[in-house]
Design a protein around this motif. Structure first.
Motif, PDB file in Angstrom:
ATOM      1  N   SER A 203     -11.708  44.435 -55.788  1.00  0.00           N
ATOM      2  CA  SER A 203     -11.543  45.306 -56.955  1.00  0.00           C
ATOM      3  C   SER A 203     -10.230  45.044 -57.682  1.00  0.00           C
ATOM      4  CB  SER A 203     -11.624  46.784 -56.543  1.00  0.00           C
ATOM      5  OG  SER A 203     -12.873  47.073 -55.938  1.00  0.00           O
ATOM      6  N   HIS A 204      -9.907  43.758 -57.838  1.00  0.00           N
ATOM      7  CA  HIS A 204      -8.679  43.354 -58.541  1.00  0.00           C
ATOM      8  C   HIS A 204      -7.435  43.991 -57.927  1.00  0.00           C
ATOM      9  CE1 HIS A 204     -10.878  41.363 -61.818  1.00  0.00           C
ATOM     10  NE2 HIS A 204     -11.704  42.386 -61.783  1.00  0.00           N
ATOM     11  N   GLY A 205      -7.427  44.112 -56.615  1.00  0.00           N
ATOM     12  CA  GLY A 205      -6.269  44.694 -55.941  1.00  0.00           C
ATOM     13  C   GLY A 205      -6.351  46.179 -55.722  1.00  0.00           C
ATOM     14  N   GLY A 206      -7.464  46.807 -56.113  1.00  0.00           N
ATOM     15  CA  GLY A 206      -7.627  48.244 -55.922  1.00  0.00           C
ATOM     16  C   GLY A 206      -7.974  48.622 -54.500  1.00  0.00           C
ATOM     17  N   GLU A 207      -8.391  47.669 -53.698  1.00  0.00           N
ATOM     18  CA  GLU A 207      -8.685  47.918 -52.281  1.00  0.00           C
ATOM     19  C   GLU A 207      -8.347  46.654 -51.513  1.00  0.00           C
ATOM     20  OE1 GLU A 207     -12.819  48.470 -51.392  1.00  0.00           O
ATOM     21  OE2 GLU A 207     -13.478  47.047 -52.916  1.00  0.00           O
ATOM     22  N   TRP A 208      -8.066  46.810 -50.247  1.00  0.00           N
ATOM     23  CA  TRP A 208      -7.684  45.661 -49.445  1.00  0.00           C
ATOM     24  C   TRP A 208      -7.993  45.927 -47.979  1.00  0.00           C
ATOM     25  CZ3 TRP A 208      -4.705  48.890 -52.270  1.00  0.00           C
ATOM     26  CH2 TRP A 208      -3.881  49.767 -51.575  1.00  0.00           C
ATOM     27  N   ARG A 209      -8.232  44.839 -47.275  1.00  0.00           N
ATOM     28  CA  ARG A 209      -8.411  44.907 -45.825  1.00  0.00           C
ATOM     29  C   ARG A 209      -7.463  43.891 -45.214  1.00  0.00           C
ATOM     30  NH1 ARG A 209     -13.857  43.810 -44.934  1.00  0.00           N
ATOM     31  NH2 ARG A 209     -13.361  41.600 -44.879  1.00  0.00           N
ATOM     32  N   LEU A 210      -6.584  44.379 -44.354  1.00  0.00           N
ATOM     33  CA  LEU A 210      -5.572  43.524 -43.770  1.00  0.00           C
ATOM     34  C   LEU A 210      -6.118  42.780 -42.561  1.00  0.00           C
ATOM     35  CD1 LEU A 210      -2.561  45.994 -44.067  1.00  0.00           C
ATOM     36  CD2 LEU A 210      -3.346  44.255 -45.700  1.00  0.00           C
ATOM     37  N   ALA A 211      -5.295  41.920 -42.004  1.00  0.00           N
ATOM     38  CA  ALA A 211      -5.734  41.069 -40.907  1.00  0.00           C
ATOM     39  C   ALA A 211      -6.156  41.863 -39.676  1.00  0.00           C
ATOM     40  CB  ALA A 211      -4.615  40.090 -40.532  1.00  0.00           C
ATOM     41  N   ASP A 212      -5.570  43.061 -39.492  1.00  0.00           N
ATOM     42  CA  ASP A 212      -5.932  43.878 -38.335  1.00  0.00           C
ATOM     43  C   ASP A 212      -7.170  44.728 -38.564  1.00  0.00           C
ATOM     44  OD1 ASP A 212      -5.015  45.765 -40.094  1.00  0.00           O
ATOM     45  OD2 ASP A 212      -3.351  46.464 -38.856  1.00  0.00           O
TER      46      ASP A 212
ATOM     47  N   LEU B 256      -0.273  41.478 -49.760  1.00  0.00           N
ATOM     48  CA  LEU B 256      -0.617  40.723 -48.563  1.00  0.00           C
ATOM     49  C   LEU B 256       0.568  39.898 -48.068  1.00  0.00           C
ATOM     50  CD1 LEU B 256      -4.220  39.580 -49.528  1.00  0.00           C
ATOM     51  CD2 LEU B 256      -3.602  41.216 -47.754  1.00  0.00           C
ATOM     52  N   MET B 257       1.373  39.398 -48.995  1.00  0.00           N
ATOM     53  CA  MET B 257       2.525  38.585 -48.600  1.00  0.00           C
ATOM     54  C   MET B 257       3.624  39.411 -47.940  1.00  0.00           C
ATOM     55  SD  MET B 257       2.136  35.343 -49.047  1.00  0.00           S
ATOM     56  CE  MET B 257       3.844  34.812 -49.001  1.00  0.00           C
ATOM     57  N   ASP B 258       3.518  40.720 -47.999  1.00  0.00           N
ATOM     58  CA  ASP B 258       4.507  41.591 -47.356  1.00  0.00           C
ATOM     59  C   ASP B 258       4.200  41.860 -45.889  1.00  0.00           C
ATOM     60  OD1 ASP B 258       6.315  41.934 -49.411  1.00  0.00           O
ATOM     61  OD2 ASP B 258       5.350  43.747 -50.192  1.00  0.00           O
ATOM     62  N   VAL B 259       3.012  41.456 -45.431  1.00  0.00           N
ATOM     63  CA  VAL B 259       2.599  41.813 -44.074  1.00  0.00           C
ATOM     64  C   VAL B 259       2.191  40.567 -43.294  1.00  0.00           C
ATOM     65  CG1 VAL B 259       1.852  44.115 -44.790  1.00  0.00           C
ATOM     66  CG2 VAL B 259       0.213  42.210 -44.817  1.00  0.00           C
ATOM     67  N   PRO B 260       2.226  40.650 -41.956  1.00  0.00           N
ATOM     68  CA  PRO B 260       1.744  39.535 -41.140  1.00  0.00           C
ATOM     69  C   PRO B 260       0.245  39.351 -41.347  1.00  0.00           C
ATOM     70  CG  PRO B 260       3.075  41.083 -39.845  1.00  0.00           C
ATOM     71  CD  PRO B 260       2.784  41.747 -41.145  1.00  0.00           C
ATOM     72  N   PRO B 261      -0.251  38.131 -41.213  1.00  0.00           N
ATOM     73  CA  PRO B 261       0.466  36.900 -40.870  1.00  0.00           C
ATOM     74  C   PRO B 261       0.984  36.136 -42.083  1.00  0.00           C
ATOM     75  CG  PRO B 261      -1.867  36.453 -40.912  1.00  0.00           C
ATOM     76  CD  PRO B 261      -1.722  37.911 -41.252  1.00  0.00           C
ATOM     77  N   PHE B 262       0.898  36.750 -43.282  1.00  0.00           N
ATOM     78  CA  PHE B 262       1.258  36.031 -44.509  1.00  0.00           C
ATOM     79  C   PHE B 262       2.754  36.018 -44.781  1.00  0.00           C
ATOM     80  CE2 PHE B 262      -2.992  37.850 -44.945  1.00  0.00           C
ATOM     81  CZ  PHE B 262      -3.736  36.723 -45.267  1.00  0.00           C
ATOM     82  N   ALA B 263       3.447  37.070 -44.379  1.00  0.00           N
ATOM     83  CA  ALA B 263       4.861  37.223 -44.712  1.00  0.00           C
ATOM     84  C   ALA B 263       5.672  36.017 -44.241  1.00  0.00           C
ATOM     85  CB  ALA B 263       5.408  38.500 -44.088  1.00  0.00           C
TER      86      ALA B 263
END
Length: 245
Positions: free
Chosen positions: A81-90, A178-185
């Protein structure tokens, strides 16, 4: 003068984080959003590449996450949704609240598309879109209707479509999150996208000392590199998995 855009260099598995748009990048655009075909070989390749990058691969799309999961992408980190929702690696899933003004837009878009053959309404949790690829004669009217219902929302043009959606976010903010959190950071972001909606993503990765890769014909873009089409993207991804030497 036409700007020259070279092909992207190979990924560095120890350094890079990879972000991929979906429609027009991983898969060719289809006449209808639901008509997209995602080969099993592509899903398998994405998972192998994610493993090689130690999980630093994510899908960044205008589609909502449940829609992407229906194509077999459920195990990957994703911003929808163009950044309106996200699912992190965990597996944590978060979403912005749905603006009430979307209800009126949805009602108007449904009626509009029902009265015009070839115009397709796409319903999203955080947006509402009209696709006029099959009915270009209704492009201007589709855009005008979306503008009428854009108050308090973000008016988002795209490939032969127009959308109103939740404001304040875009693919650039999605990548930055996403770049603020593991594993991307701590890694260098690389983003592949084809549409004007991807330009915010190209700007974001460039600001983070990464680079964007435009998919499709040469045009003015914040991307530094280019691949011709989704087939070229698949070949580029496959080359990352070939044995060295």
């Amino acid at each position: 003068m036409t700007r020259t855009m070279p092909e992207p260099p190979p990924l560095d598995p120890s350094r890079d984080a990879l972000f991929l748009d979906f429609d027009g990048t991983l898969v060719p655009l289809a006449e209808r959003p639901e008509a997209v075909h995602v080969p099993d070989t592509l899903i398998e390749r994405l998972h192998r590449l994610a493993d090689r990058l130690d999980g630093r691969l994510a899908i960044v799309s205008g589609r909502y996450i449940a829609d992407l999961d229906g194509f077999g992408l459920g195990a990957l980190p994703v911003a929808g949704s163009h950044g309106g929702e996200w699912r992190l690696a965990d597996g944590e899933h978060c979403a912005l609240p749905r603006p009430k003004s979307l209800d009126a837009a949805r009602e108007a878009f449904v009626a509009f598309s029902a009265a015009r053959e070839g115009v397709i309404f796409e319903d999203k949790p955080l947006g509402a879109a009209l696709h006029f690829r099959l009915a270009p004669q209704h492009a201007d009217a589709s855009i005008a209707l979306a503008r009428e219902h854009a108050a308090g929302l973000h008016l988002q043009p795209g490939h032969e479509m127009i959308e109103v959606r939740v404001p304040g976010v875009h693919k650039g903010t999605a990548i930055a999150r996403l770049m603020d959190v593991p594993p991307f950071a701590g890694h260098r972001p690389v983003f592949l996208g084809d549409d004007v909606t991807d330009e915010d993503g190209f700007a974001a990765v460039t600001s983070l000392e990464g680079h964007g890769v435009l998919i499709g014909p040469v045009r003015e873009s914040r991307a530094a590199y280019r691949l011709s089409d989704p087939a070229a993207v698949k070949a580029w991804l496959a080359a990352m998995l070939e044995p060295a030497g």
